[in-house]
Design an enzyme around this catalytic site. Structure first.
Site: not given
Ligand code: GLU
Length: 429
Positions: A71, A95, A107, A222, A363
């Site tokens: 993710k 994370k 990513k 954002n 998400s």
């Molecule tokens: N791009 C965001 C992050 O770095 C969200 C990633 C997501 O929602 O999968 O955490």
């Protein structure tokens, strides 16, 4: 002195190595975790509005899927490199683990400045990104989302392209979509909301009254915007934000000693987080150098834009008044600067992959709602998000206290232990 190492992937590996040693992790586990499991490199040809074909370089990295499908967001940025994407994918693994959501880390990226594209070109680029990756992503494999330079509308186009290629409706293939196109209420604000939940918990631990606290924020995209509005809602005062002006190729700090009005600034900010200097000045704001946000005399410092901004050269400019550094950006502190922060007993660092986990948590909620085709109210989303962030904060905080380690190392310990355990239970090691 050797030049400071600013390669984000090397930084991510270095942070991992330090904690792996403290945890006595085996060579086998480290061997798997130090590198991504899969890396996709591809080119996306786009027919531009002037009828020429431009080829854009794209990436997707799936770092580790022991805890579930990978993710993570997709960045559209001119300075995107495979090493940036690899670092960010690895941080996504930590994370998701620290937030205790059943997902791994991934990513993506495209080397492009999205502000130079028309809407039509953006749509083609998003659809092209999916055409190159759709065999390797999906709700049970790898789920993309927005990041720097990408928006809910772009996620909506990506979901549509995936659905068309598959011939079945797959709303959960991409998250961060517009609310009327399968998105979750609360998702747009989620990262900034979560940042301030962790700040709230840290203030409580430090016995600081938010009503007497000021914050300074780097960026006004954002995450920064919702960090600012949520800090103000909590009762605090934000005195400065910064932004990058692509026309001048220069960053600016916009400040007001009596407190900025984040809603007013939002109203004079474009979709890329650029504030209108003239309108700000006309409304009593000071326009300062782009680095000024970092040296403000505040209680809470929120680096909320890009990697490496707190480094060997800038760390000394942080005011001794600062009590909390909330890393809303991914990788804002370099290892050299981190050594200094770690040794400073007056500063409480909320490490990036804990501080900014709100986006991916929401998400995950979006994917859950998509997959069960049943949607929650914004209140329900925010209440669940708040709870997840509080739990993550206290898991890390408990680890830091028990093992008497720096908060960043404690966050790594929580995350690495969880990933290593999943790998073991799945029989990988
Ligand atoms: N791009 C965001 C992050 O770095 C969200 C990633 C997501 O929602 O999968 O955490």
């Amino acid at each position: 002195m050797s030049p400071e190492e600013l390669n984000p992937f090397k930084i991510a590996q270095k942070q991992f190595d330090e904690v792996a040693t403290q945890l006595n992790l085996s060579k086998d586990i480290c061997g798997i975790i130090r590198e991504p499991l899969r890396e996709l490199h591809f080119n996306i040809p786009v027919r531009m509005d002037d009828k020429s074909i431009k080829v854009f370089q794209g990436f997707r990295v799936q770092h580790n899927d022991a805890r579930g499908p990978t993710k993570g967001g997709i960045r559209f940025a001119l300075n995107e490199t495979i090493d940036t994407v690899k670092a960010l994918a690895m941080w996504m693994t930590w994370k998701c683990a620290v937030a205790d959501i059943p997902l791994g880390g991934g990513k993506g990226g495209v080397v492009v400045d999205p502000a130079t594209l028309s809407d039509n070109e953006k749509e083609k680029l998003c659809r092209g990104w999916i055409q190159q990756t759709y065999k390797n992503i999906g709700p049970l494999v790898d789920v993309p989302a927005p990041d720097i330079g990408t928006t809910p509308q772009m996620m909506g186009w990506m979901m549509d392209e995936y659905t068309k290629l598959k011939g079945e409706f797959y709303p959960g293939a991409v998250t961060g979509k517009p609310v009327d196109s399968g998105g979750s209420l609360g998702r747009t604000a989620a990262t900034g909301f979560g940042v301030i939940v962790t700040v709230r918990e840290a203030l409580e631990y430090l016995d600081l009254d938010v009503k007497k606290c000021c914050a300074s924020i780097m960026g006004f995209g954002n995450v920064s915007q919702y960090a600012a509005t949520n800090f103000v809602k909590l009762g605090g005062k934000v005195i400065a934000v910064s932004y990058w002006n692509r026309n001048d190729k220069k960053s600016y700090t916009i400040s007001k000693a009596c407190g900025i009005d984040p809603y007013f600034l939002q109203s004079i900010t474009d979709q890329y987080g650029a504030i209108d200097n003239k309108k700000a000045e006309a409304n009593g704001y000071s326009i300062e150098d782009g680095n000024a946000w970092l040296s403000k005399e505040v209680d809470v410092l929120i680096p909320s834009a890009i990697e490496g901004v707190i480094n060997r050269d800038t760390v000394k400019n942080i005011s001794p008044k600062v009590r909390i550094i909330a890393e809303a950006a991914n990788g804002p502190t370099t290892p050299e600067a981190d050594i200094i922060l770690k040794d400073n007993p007056n500063v409480f660092v909320i490490p990036d992959f804990l501080c900014n986990a709100g986006g991916v948590i929401c998400s995950y909620f979006e994917g859950v709602q998509n997959n069960m085709n049943f949607y929650w109210s914004e209140e329900e989303v925010n209440q669940k998000l708040d709870q997840k962030m509080v739990n993550a904060f206290h898991r890390v905080f408990k680890m830091a206290k028990e093992r008497k380690v720096y908060t960043r190392n404690a966050a790594y310990m929580v995350a690495i232990k969880s990933v290593a355990k999943a790998m073991k239970l799945r029989g990988w090691i």
